[in-house]
Design an enzyme around this catalytic site. Structure first.
Site, PDB file in Angstrom:
ATOM      1  N   HIS A 170      29.621 -44.669  78.913  1.00 46.68           N
ATOM      2  CA  HIS A 170      31.025 -44.548  79.364  1.00 46.68           C
ATOM      3  C   HIS A 170      31.686 -45.915  79.538  1.00 46.68           C
ATOM      4  O   HIS A 170      32.591 -46.067  80.345  1.00 46.68           O
ATOM      5  CB  HIS A 170      31.116 -43.750  80.683  1.00 46.68           C
ATOM      6  N   ARG A 171      31.201 -46.894  78.820  1.00 49.14           N
ATOM      7  CA  ARG A 171      31.724 -48.270  78.902  1.00 49.14           C
ATOM      8  C   ARG A 171      31.625 -48.864  80.312  1.00 49.14           C
ATOM      9  O   ARG A 171      32.379 -49.763  80.679  1.00 49.14           O
ATOM     10  CB  ARG A 171      33.172 -48.348  78.389  1.00 49.14           C
TER      11      ARG A 171
END
Ligand SMILES: Cc1cc2nc3c(=O)[nH]c(=O)nc-3n(C[C@H](O)[C@H](O)[C@H](O)COP(=O)(O)O)c2cc1C
Length: 193
Positions: A170-171
């Site tokens: 999810h970065r």
């Protein structure tokens, strides 16, 4: 006590050597010219310890001239298979002549002759000219050791800042930043991704 970033680099580099199909030692080197315009190119890491990160090149090349006018530089490793990057910033100092000689002696004869044949970064009229020059040098050094060209040097980037970036889902990546203090010790912190 903060982790030693040089030891952490060695650990990551070891994993990169096991994981990367090509050139885990390849790093982008950023330099600036006399008015601060940046340029980058890849070079190979040829030595690393607590003193810094060593690469070899032609001191009369574009990068060599830029480093002569401004010794501040940056290195970047991107190990794609591991989804990691390491950003390193600091000042570059030439290695000693004995260190450069010792490394030059380990290079293949063809690479040694290539170091003499190439006016790195200078305009080349035709490929044939370069090939002919190489052949002439091959004949000239037939039967004897090829000495290190005086313009062929090693440089050590003495890091003042090293950031270890690793990919997270999810970065929500992890960024660990190490900065050197006046007494030479390292401070460790995190950065928002
Ligand atoms: C993977 C890779 C590794 C390279 N390693 C070196 C190196 O160790 N030393 C070097 O002088 N050039 C190396 N080169 C070539 C440089 O990227 C560059 O073309 C050359 O040094 C001239 O750069 P300059 O004109 O900015 O000085 C490498 C290129 C690649 C793609």
């Amino acid at each position: 006590m903060a982790t030693d970033p040089h030891a952490l680099f060695d650990a990551w580099f070891g994993e990169a050597k096991a994981a990367e199909p090509n050139d885990p030692e390849a790093m982008a080197l950023a330099t600036v010219d006399e008015i601060g315009r940046p340029s980058t190119r890849m070079v190979l890491l040829k030595g690393h310890d607590g003193r810094g990160f060593v690469f070899y090149t032609n001191s009369e090349s574009r990068k060599g001239e830029e480093l002569a006018s401004n010794s501040w530089a940056a290195l970047l490793f991107h190990w794609k298979s591991l989804r990691r990057q390491v950003r390193i910033e600091g000042a570059v100092v030439p290695v000693g002549a004995a260190e450069a000689d010792a490394y030059f002696a380990t290079r293949s004869r063809d690479s040694q002759l290539g170091a003499w044949a190439s006016d790195q970064s200078r305009p080349l009229a035709t490929r044939e000219l370069f090939d002919a020059r190489y052949e002439e040098l091959k004949a000239e050094y037939e039967g004897r050791d090829v000495p290190r060209p005086p313009h062929w040097w090693g440089y050590r980037l003495v890091a003042g800042r090293i950031e270890f970036w690793s990919d997270r889902p999810h970065r929500l990546h992890e960024r660990r930043l190490f900065t050197v203090e006046r007494d030479g010790s390292w401070t460790e912190g995190l950065l928002y991704p």
